[in-house]
Each structure stands twice: as structure tokens, then as C-alpha cells.
Write an enzyme that holds these catalytic residues in place. Structure first.
Site, PDB file in Angstrom:
ATOM      1  N   ARG A  28      86.418  33.654 -78.252  1.00 46.48           N
ATOM      2  CA  ARG A  28      86.187  32.179 -77.745  1.00 46.48           C
ATOM      3  C   ARG A  28      85.553  31.565 -78.710  1.00 46.48           C
ATOM      4  O   ARG A  28      84.660  31.950 -79.650  1.00 46.48           O
ATOM      5  CB  ARG A  28      84.595  32.971 -76.485  1.00 46.48           C
ATOM      6  CG  ARG A  28      84.798  31.321 -75.644  1.00 46.48           C
ATOM      7  CD  ARG A  28      83.721  31.604 -74.461  1.00 46.48           C
ATOM      8  NE  ARG A  28      81.732  31.113 -75.577  1.00 46.48           N
ATOM      9  CZ  ARG A  28      81.145  31.471 -74.813  1.00 46.48           C
ATOM     10  NH1 ARG A  28      80.931  31.985 -73.402  1.00 46.48           N
ATOM     11  NH2 ARG A  28      79.827  31.343 -75.272  1.00 46.48           N
ATOM     12  N   ASP A  75      79.422  27.428 -69.988  1.00 50.32           N
ATOM     13  CA  ASP A  75      78.371  28.070 -70.777  1.00 50.32           C
ATOM     14  C   ASP A  75      77.177  27.261 -71.382  1.00 50.32           C
ATOM     15  O   ASP A  75      77.545  26.247 -71.340  1.00 50.32           O
ATOM     16  CB  ASP A  75      79.415  28.323 -72.190  1.00 50.32           C
ATOM     17  CG  ASP A  75      80.220  29.389 -71.659  1.00 50.32           C
ATOM     18  OD1 ASP A  75      79.959  30.207 -70.943  1.00 50.32           O
ATOM     19  OD2 ASP A  75      81.235  29.197 -71.877  1.00 50.32           O
ATOM     20  N   HIS A 110      82.695  28.509 -64.590  1.00 48.68           N
ATOM     21  CA  HIS A 110      83.823  29.826 -64.653  1.00 48.68           C
ATOM     22  C   HIS A 110      83.171  31.213 -64.195  1.00 48.68           C
ATOM     23  O   HIS A 110      82.218  30.836 -64.535  1.00 48.68           O
ATOM     24  CB  HIS A 110      84.905  29.819 -65.687  1.00 48.68           C
ATOM     25  CG  HIS A 110      83.728  30.161 -67.008  1.00 48.68           C
ATOM     26  ND1 HIS A 110      83.603  29.197 -67.662  1.00 48.68           N
ATOM     27  CD2 HIS A 110      83.757  31.526 -67.499  1.00 48.68           C
ATOM     28  CE1 HIS A 110      82.478  29.604 -68.892  1.00 48.68           C
ATOM     29  NE2 HIS A 110      82.845  30.242 -68.808  1.00 48.68           N
ATOM     30  N   HIS A 119      79.209  30.248 -63.722  1.00 50.54           N
ATOM     31  CA  HIS A 119      78.354  30.119 -64.781  1.00 50.54           C
ATOM     32  C   HIS A 119      78.709  28.939 -65.793  1.00 50.54           C
ATOM     33  O   HIS A 119      79.733  28.830 -65.610  1.00 50.54           O
ATOM     34  CB  HIS A 119      77.587  30.855 -65.879  1.00 50.54           C
ATOM     35  CG  HIS A 119      78.991  31.624 -67.067  1.00 50.54           C
ATOM     36  ND1 HIS A 119      79.602  32.767 -66.678  1.00 50.54           N
ATOM     37  CD2 HIS A 119      79.146  31.602 -67.995  1.00 50.54           C
ATOM     38  CE1 HIS A 119      80.311  32.980 -67.061  1.00 50.54           C
ATOM     39  NE2 HIS A 119      80.194  31.966 -68.383  1.00 50.54           N
TER      40      HIS A 119
HETATM   41  C1  SIN Z   1      83.222  33.213 -70.655  1.00 51.34           C
HETATM   42  O1  SIN Z   1      82.461  33.849 -69.734  1.00 51.34           O
HETATM   43  O2  SIN Z   1      82.785  33.030 -71.668  1.00 51.34           O
HETATM   44  C2  SIN Z   1      84.118  34.652 -70.615  1.00 51.34           C
HETATM   45  C3  SIN Z   1      85.252  33.728 -69.285  1.00 51.34           C
HETATM   46  C4  SIN Z   1      86.593  34.921 -69.450  1.00 51.34           C
HETATM   47  O3  SIN Z   1      86.060  36.627 -69.999  1.00 51.34           O
HETATM   48  O4  SIN Z   1      86.909  35.506 -68.713  1.00 51.34           O
END
Ligand code: SIN
Length: 282
Positions: A273, A105, A258, A103
Site C-alpha cells: 500500500r 485511512d 473500505h 474505516h
Molecule cells: C487497508 O485497510 O488499507 C487494507 C485493505 C486490504 O488489505 O484489503
């Protein structure tokens, strides 16, 4: 001293199409020149990785503010007294992780986020890596005919099927940790966007949040979306980050996808995050 940081910092490409690691930097003492180099590297390589940082939540927020305005997340639990920091966490007794499918974000927002800054706080003894893919490299690899067609198209994005009260996470053991069940999202974006800094074209659809092409049904959209996703998921367009506490990744949300690996059951993983606001896509 700031000038010493600039003199020592070095960049190393992680994979041919995506990812660069900065070494010999302390993000708490980052001079303007090294920060500018990091901003350029992000635009050019999609992901910037730095290891061994000692950032308090306040310092993480201060570093994020150098990149732009912070987007407070609607869905993830916030870290204690810091609403700017969303916790991406999986406990020893949970099976489902957050972000475990490809995905980007916030593509469901009218103005999608520029990027995110993910800081590892607790990592499992092994596993829990994150994969990143370059959607500029994936677009470049398509035929001129396909590119020309895609440039005329738009796609509809939403997160409701993932985060609403009966969404995908509600049926898992992450459901109780998440919030924002009543938030409704709907956005229409060009299928091919231009990177605001480099002007490079980017394929802007993703498996998590893109519902269908504008004016097409979901059934009609699915075969072409599936093809495009298969191209974007090719190994050659990816890099893989292996975390330890203090590792930090900054990614460009427009040009990358990612996917967080979920291969560490029985162990805890906690990431902080912060998401940075973006600008309208075109
Ligand atoms: C995310 O999708 O923002 C998290 C990625 C992760 O935890 O590695």
C-alpha cells in the site's frame, strides 16, 4: 505506445454507486490522457480497479507519485528498502488481519490522506476480498433535516486506541508486526465535507477512528454514529473487489470506506500500500 494505451483503455462501472474498473491499460505506460481519465473516474466513482499489472516496487512508487506526495505510514511494516510502501500482510499462521473493520485511512490526521494505492502481491486461493462503501451516496440518502443538522457538526478522530502499546492490535497476533506505538493522533473534522474536485457532499465519520462528535460525550454520540454507520453499510452503497496478484486499487479516502475480509485463515495474503497526501478538509 502511449497513444495506443489511450485508444484502447475502457471503463466499466463495478456497482451503481461506487467503483470503476479500467481495462486494457498498462500502468507502466500510462499516457497523460488516460491518467486524467483515471483521476476523474476516481473523483466520480471513489475507487478505480485495474487487473493484471506487472509493477516492481519502484514502478508502484513512480505511479503513486503521479497522484501526489507520498505519506509514509507510521504503523505498518515497510517493504524492504522502500519506506514509501507499507505492507498489509497476514501469514498462514495469523488469525487477525489488518483493516478488517470499516474505516477510511488517516482520518486521525489533521490533513487526512487523499487516497491509497493498494497492489496485490500474494493472494489466498479464495477469499480476502475488499469491500468499499460510498459515503457520498450514503449522505445523499439521508433526510434534508438530518443533512442540515450534520452540516453544523464536527467530530473528533484518533488512532491511539487502535495502534498504541495497549491498543486493539496489541492484543492480537498482528501486534508484533506493527510499530508507532508512541505516535499520538487527534484531529477534529467537519462531519460533512465537500469533495475538493467534485464539490459533492460526503459523510465524514467512520467506525474505526471517529471517537465522538465535538462537544458531545461518547455515550451521547454513539446512537447517532451507529445509525449513520448502519446507513453507510447498506449493500446498495457498496462494491466488492476480488484480488489476484497484480490487481491494483486506487481509492479516494475522503469519499469512501473500505473493509478487508478476513475469511482465508491458513493462507497468506500480502498487499503493498502507498498512501497519497491530501489537503485540508472543508
Ligand atoms: C487497508 O485497510 O488499507 C487494507 C485493505 C486490504 O488489505 O484489503
Amino acid at each position: 505506445m502511449a497513444s495506443q494505451t489511450l485508444a484502447r483503455a475502457a471503463e466499466r462501472k463495478i456497482a451503481p454507486h461506487i467503483g470503476v474498473e479500467f481495462t486494457d491499460v498498462d500502468l507502466n505506460q500510462l499516457d497523460d490522457g488516460t491518467f486524467a481519465a483515471m483521476r476523474d473516474a476516481l473523483a466520480d466513482h471513489g475507487v478505480v480497479f485495474v487487473r493484471d499489472q506487472q509493477l516492481t516496487p519502484e514502478q508502484h512508487i513512480a505511479f503513486a507519485r503521479r497522484w501526489g506526495t507520498i505519506d509514509v505510514n507510521n504503523y505498518f511494516p515497510a517493504n524492504g528498502g522502500h519506506p514509501e510502501i507499507a505492507e498489509v500482510r497476514k501469514a498462514e499462521n495469523q488469525q487477525t488481519n489488518i483493516g478488517g473493520g470499516w474505516h477510511t485511512d488517516h482520518s486521525y490526521d489533521q490533513v487526512p490522506a487523499m487516497g491509497s494505492i493498494l497492489l496485490a502481491r500474494e493472494t489466498p486461493p479464495s477469499g480476502g476480498d475488499t469491500l468499499f462503501a460510498s459515503l457520498s451516496a450514503a449522505f445523499d440518502s439521508l433526510s434534508e433535516g438530518m443533512k442540515a443538522t450534520l452540516r453544523t457538526m464536527r467530530a473528533v478522530h484518533s488512532a491511539d486506541h487502535i495502534y498504541s502499546a495497549d491498543g486493539i492490535y496489541s492484543k492480537t497476533d498482528q501486534g508484533a508486526d506493527l510499530k508507532g506505538h508512541d505516535v499520538r493522533t487527534h484531529a477534529v473534522h467537519p462531519v460533512v465535507i465537500r469533495h475538493p474536485r467534485t464539490g459533492r457532499e460526503i459523510l465524514y465519520v467512520n467506525p474505526a477512528f471517529t471517537l465522538h462528535f465535538e462537544g458531545w460525550t461518547r455515550a451521547e454520540s454513539q446512537p447517532l454514529l451507529t445509525y449513520l454507520y448502519q446507513v453507510a453499510m447498506r449493500d446498495e452503497f457498496q462494491c466488492r473487489l476480488q484480488w489476484s496478484p497484480g490487481s491494483i486499487a486506487i481509492w479516494d479516502n475522503r469519499s469512501t470506506w473500505h473493509c478487508a475480509m478476513n475469511d482465508y485463515h491458513g493462507h497468506r495474503r500480502l498487499m503493498h500500500r502507498i498512501t497519497i497526501s491530501g489537503e485540508p478538509l472543508n
